[in-house]
Enzyme design. Structure first.
Site, mmCIF file in Angstrom:
data_model
loop_
_atom_site.group_PDB
_atom_site.id
_atom_site.type_symbol
_atom_site.label_atom_id
_atom_site.label_comp_id
_atom_site.label_asym_id
_atom_site.label_seq_id
_atom_site.Cartn_x
_atom_site.Cartn_y
_atom_site.Cartn_z
ATOM 1 N N HIS A 13 -30.220 -9.115 19.726
ATOM 2 C CA HIS A 13 -29.185 -8.572 18.840
ATOM 3 C C HIS A 13 -29.642 -7.286 18.168
ATOM 4 O O HIS A 13 -30.846 -6.995 18.091
ATOM 5 C CB HIS A 13 -28.830 -9.591 17.753
ATOM 6 C CG HIS A 13 -27.897 -10.667 18.219
ATOM 7 N ND1 HIS A 13 -28.335 -11.758 18.909
ATOM 8 C CD2 HIS A 13 -26.548 -10.801 18.103
ATOM 9 C CE1 HIS A 13 -27.291 -12.543 19.203
ATOM 10 N NE2 HIS A 13 -26.197 -11.974 18.725
ATOM 11 N N LYS A 69 -28.860 -7.862 11.909
ATOM 12 C CA LYS A 69 -28.417 -9.261 11.868
ATOM 13 C C LYS A 69 -29.266 -10.067 10.880
ATOM 14 O O LYS A 69 -30.491 -9.945 10.877
ATOM 15 C CB LYS A 69 -28.515 -9.862 13.278
ATOM 16 C CG LYS A 69 -28.026 -11.284 13.372
ATOM 17 C CD LYS A 69 -27.773 -11.688 14.811
ATOM 18 C CE LYS A 69 -27.354 -13.145 14.904
ATOM 19 N NZ LYS A 69 -26.146 -13.432 14.110
HETATM 20 N N1 LIG Z 1 -18.546 -15.806 16.060
HETATM 21 C C1 LIG Z 1 -18.651 -14.581 16.596
HETATM 22 O O1 LIG Z 1 -18.106 -14.304 17.680
HETATM 23 C C2 LIG Z 1 -19.413 -13.541 15.846
HETATM 24 C C3 LIG Z 1 -20.026 -13.873 14.680
HETATM 25 N N2 LIG Z 1 -20.669 -12.940 13.943
HETATM 26 C C4 LIG Z 1 -21.178 -13.386 12.655
HETATM 27 O O2 LIG Z 1 -20.303 -12.893 11.640
HETATM 28 C C5 LIG Z 1 -21.036 -12.669 10.433
HETATM 29 C C6 LIG Z 1 -20.810 -11.234 9.975
HETATM 30 O O3 LIG Z 1 -21.359 -10.339 10.927
HETATM 31 P P1 LIG Z 1 -21.215 -8.754 10.735
HETATM 32 O O4 LIG Z 1 -19.798 -8.374 10.643
HETATM 33 O O5 LIG Z 1 -22.063 -8.150 11.790
HETATM 34 O O6 LIG Z 1 -21.928 -8.562 9.309
HETATM 35 P P2 LIG Z 1 -21.719 -7.386 8.258
HETATM 36 O O7 LIG Z 1 -22.882 -7.471 7.329
HETATM 37 O O8 LIG Z 1 -21.436 -6.099 8.955
HETATM 38 O O9 LIG Z 1 -20.379 -7.794 7.487
HETATM 39 C C7 LIG Z 1 -20.276 -8.847 6.587
HETATM 40 C C8 LIG Z 1 -19.334 -8.408 5.487
HETATM 41 O O10 LIG Z 1 -19.042 -9.524 4.678
HETATM 42 C C9 LIG Z 1 -19.036 -9.098 3.325
HETATM 43 N N3 LIG Z 1 -19.202 -10.249 2.465
HETATM 44 C C10 LIG Z 1 -20.338 -10.873 2.097
HETATM 45 N N4 LIG Z 1 -20.052 -11.890 1.260
HETATM 46 C C11 LIG Z 1 -18.705 -11.915 1.122
HETATM 47 C C12 LIG Z 1 -17.807 -12.747 0.400
HETATM 48 N N5 LIG Z 1 -18.244 -13.764 -0.366
HETATM 49 N N6 LIG Z 1 -16.483 -12.499 0.487
HETATM 50 C C13 LIG Z 1 -16.011 -11.473 1.233
HETATM 51 N N7 LIG Z 1 -16.822 -10.645 1.932
HETATM 52 C C14 LIG Z 1 -18.163 -10.876 1.884
HETATM 53 C C15 LIG Z 1 -20.147 -8.055 3.257
HETATM 54 O O11 LIG Z 1 -20.033 -7.202 2.123
HETATM 55 C C16 LIG Z 1 -19.923 -7.313 4.574
HETATM 56 O O12 LIG Z 1 -19.024 -6.240 4.422
HETATM 57 C C17 LIG Z 1 -22.491 -13.017 10.768
HETATM 58 O O13 LIG Z 1 -22.741 -14.352 10.400
HETATM 59 C C18 LIG Z 1 -22.548 -12.864 12.284
HETATM 60 O O14 LIG Z 1 -23.556 -13.623 12.875
HETATM 61 C C19 LIG Z 1 -20.772 -11.647 14.361
HETATM 62 C C20 LIG Z 1 -20.225 -11.257 15.553
HETATM 63 C C21 LIG Z 1 -19.481 -12.184 16.386
HETATM 64 O O1 LIG Z 2 -24.455 -11.138 14.193
HETATM 65 C C1 LIG Z 2 -23.930 -10.855 15.297
HETATM 66 O O2 LIG Z 2 -23.807 -9.689 15.693
HETATM 67 C C2 LIG Z 2 -23.462 -11.952 16.148
HETATM 68 N N1 LIG Z 2 -23.460 -13.156 15.664
HETATM 69 C C3 LIG Z 2 -23.043 -14.336 16.331
HETATM 70 C C4 LIG Z 2 -24.235 -15.245 16.550
HETATM 71 O O3 LIG Z 2 -25.106 -15.335 15.666
HETATM 72 O O4 LIG Z 2 -24.285 -15.906 17.576
HETATM 73 C C5 LIG Z 2 -22.253 -14.053 17.580
HETATM 74 C C6 LIG Z 2 -22.740 -12.887 18.366
HETATM 75 O O5 LIG Z 2 -23.955 -13.240 18.954
HETATM 76 C C7 LIG Z 2 -22.894 -11.654 17.484
#
Ligand SMILES: NC(=O)C1=CN([C@@H]2O[C@H](COP(=O)(O)OP(=O)(O)OC[C@H]3O[C@@H](n4cnc5c(N)ncnc54)[C@H](O)[C@@H]3O)[C@@H](O)[C@H]2O)C=CC1
Ligand SMILES: O=C(O)C1=N[C@H](C(=O)O)C[C@H](O)C1
Length: 249
Positions: free
Chosen positions: A135, A139
């Site tokens: 990643h 992350k």
């Molecule tokens: N299930 C999936 O397909 C995917 C899951 N993810 C997961 O999604 C999560 C976020 O990833 P990213 O967008 O890359 O992180 P990021 O750090 O770019 O965005 C997270 C956002 O959430 C905000 N935030 C934090 N606490 C908050 C709250 N209490 N209320 C509202 N907003 C809040 C932050 O200020 C930030 O803007 C991670 O856990 C990541 O692993 C990421 C990509 C795909």
């Molecule tokens: O943080 C990310 O970027 C992602 N988070 C998810 C994970 O922890 O599996 C999904 C994807 O891999 C991207």
């Protein structure tokens, strides 16, 4: 008669994923974006959202879900960090709201979901299995939610097949060199700028290896799954973990 659009709120709206979800919802004719909140903003700002999409942080997501379930709002959750204890709490909260749906998917990309399914099918045929996830370096969690989910699925398939732990002659090890163990499966995490989200599931057996690899090269890869989740969760009560259940894989 045309149906009215589903009213959607986004939490984590200024983050990498949240901002992409905001665009995707705005581009979908059958959905209407009614709120886009980030850290520090009052959840009352979600207004009359029917479904809220959460891409925030493992430390924030449970508080958000307690609020959403308490207020009768369906949730689609991509945020990682779910343990059995957290899932049990959600099941308990949902028992009091039988009409409400919560969908949690460690990965919303179709290819990642298929890779996990293929890996689960392959697991019983190989003596050893290891997972490598790669990643971007911003992350927060390791291993990734996807890798942990994959390892649990492989671990369950291996246990069902009565497989012993894979042979491994390691007797001396620098701490961490053999990765973390999730349900008996070694998981290795790589963090590098330039990467998005990648996973390799590797199997080894008599004279052969099998590698199943998935690459998300852009966050748009997650959007069809997220939008499917939003459209599905309004008529899918209870807790669903994994997009494979929605896709009927
Ligand atoms: N299930 C999936 O397909 C995917 C899951 N993810 C997961 O999604 C999560 C976020 O990833 P990213 O967008 O890359 O992180 P990021 O750090 O770019 O965005 C997270 C956002 O959430 C905000 N935030 C934090 N606490 C908050 C709250 N209490 N209320 C509202 N907003 C809040 C932050 O200020 C930030 O803007 C991670 O856990 C990541 O692993 C990421 C990509 C795909
Ligand atoms: O943080 C990310 O970027 C992602 N988070 C998810 C994970 O922890 O599996 C999904 C994807 O891999 C991207």
């Amino acid at each position: 008669m045309t149906e009215s659009p589903i009213r959607v709120g986004v939490l984590g709206a200024r983050g990498r994923m949240g901002a992409t979800v905001v665009q995707a919802v705005e581009g979908a004719e059958d959905l209407r974006l009614v709120a886009a909140l980030d850290a520090g903003e009052d959840l009352a700002g979600l207004g009359d959202a029917q479904v809220v999409v959460d891409f925030t942080h493992p430390d924030a997501v449970m508080g958000n879900l307690r609020h959403l379930i308490g207020h009768g709002v369906h949730a689609v959750v991509g945020t990682t960090g779910f343990t059995e204890e957290r899932l049990a709490e959600l099941r308990g909260l949902l028992a009091a709201k039988p009409e409400l749906g919560v969908l949690i998917a460690p990965n919303f990309a179709l290819g990642a979901v298929l890779a996990m399914r293929f890996a689960t099918q392959a697991a019983r045929f190989y003596a050893s299995a290891e997972v490598v996830e790669l990643h971007h370096n911003r992350k927060a969690d390791a291993p990734s939610g996807t890798a942990a989910h994959t390892a649990r699925m492989i671990g369950a398939a291996r246990a069902e097949a009565g497989l012993a732990p894979g042979p491994d002659a390691t007797t001396s090890e620098v701490d961490g060199a053999r990765g973390a163990e999730v349900d008996g499966v070694r998981v290795h995490s790589v963090r590098l700028p330039g990467l998005v989200a990648h996973e390799e599931i590797m199997f080894g057996g008599e004279g052969e290896t099998l590698t199943i690899r998935h690459d998300s090269i852009d966050r748009s890869s997650f959007m069809p799954g997220v939008l499917l989740g939003v459209r599905t969760v309004v008529s899918r009560p209870g807790l669903t973990v994994g997009l494979e259940n929605v896709l009927d894989l």
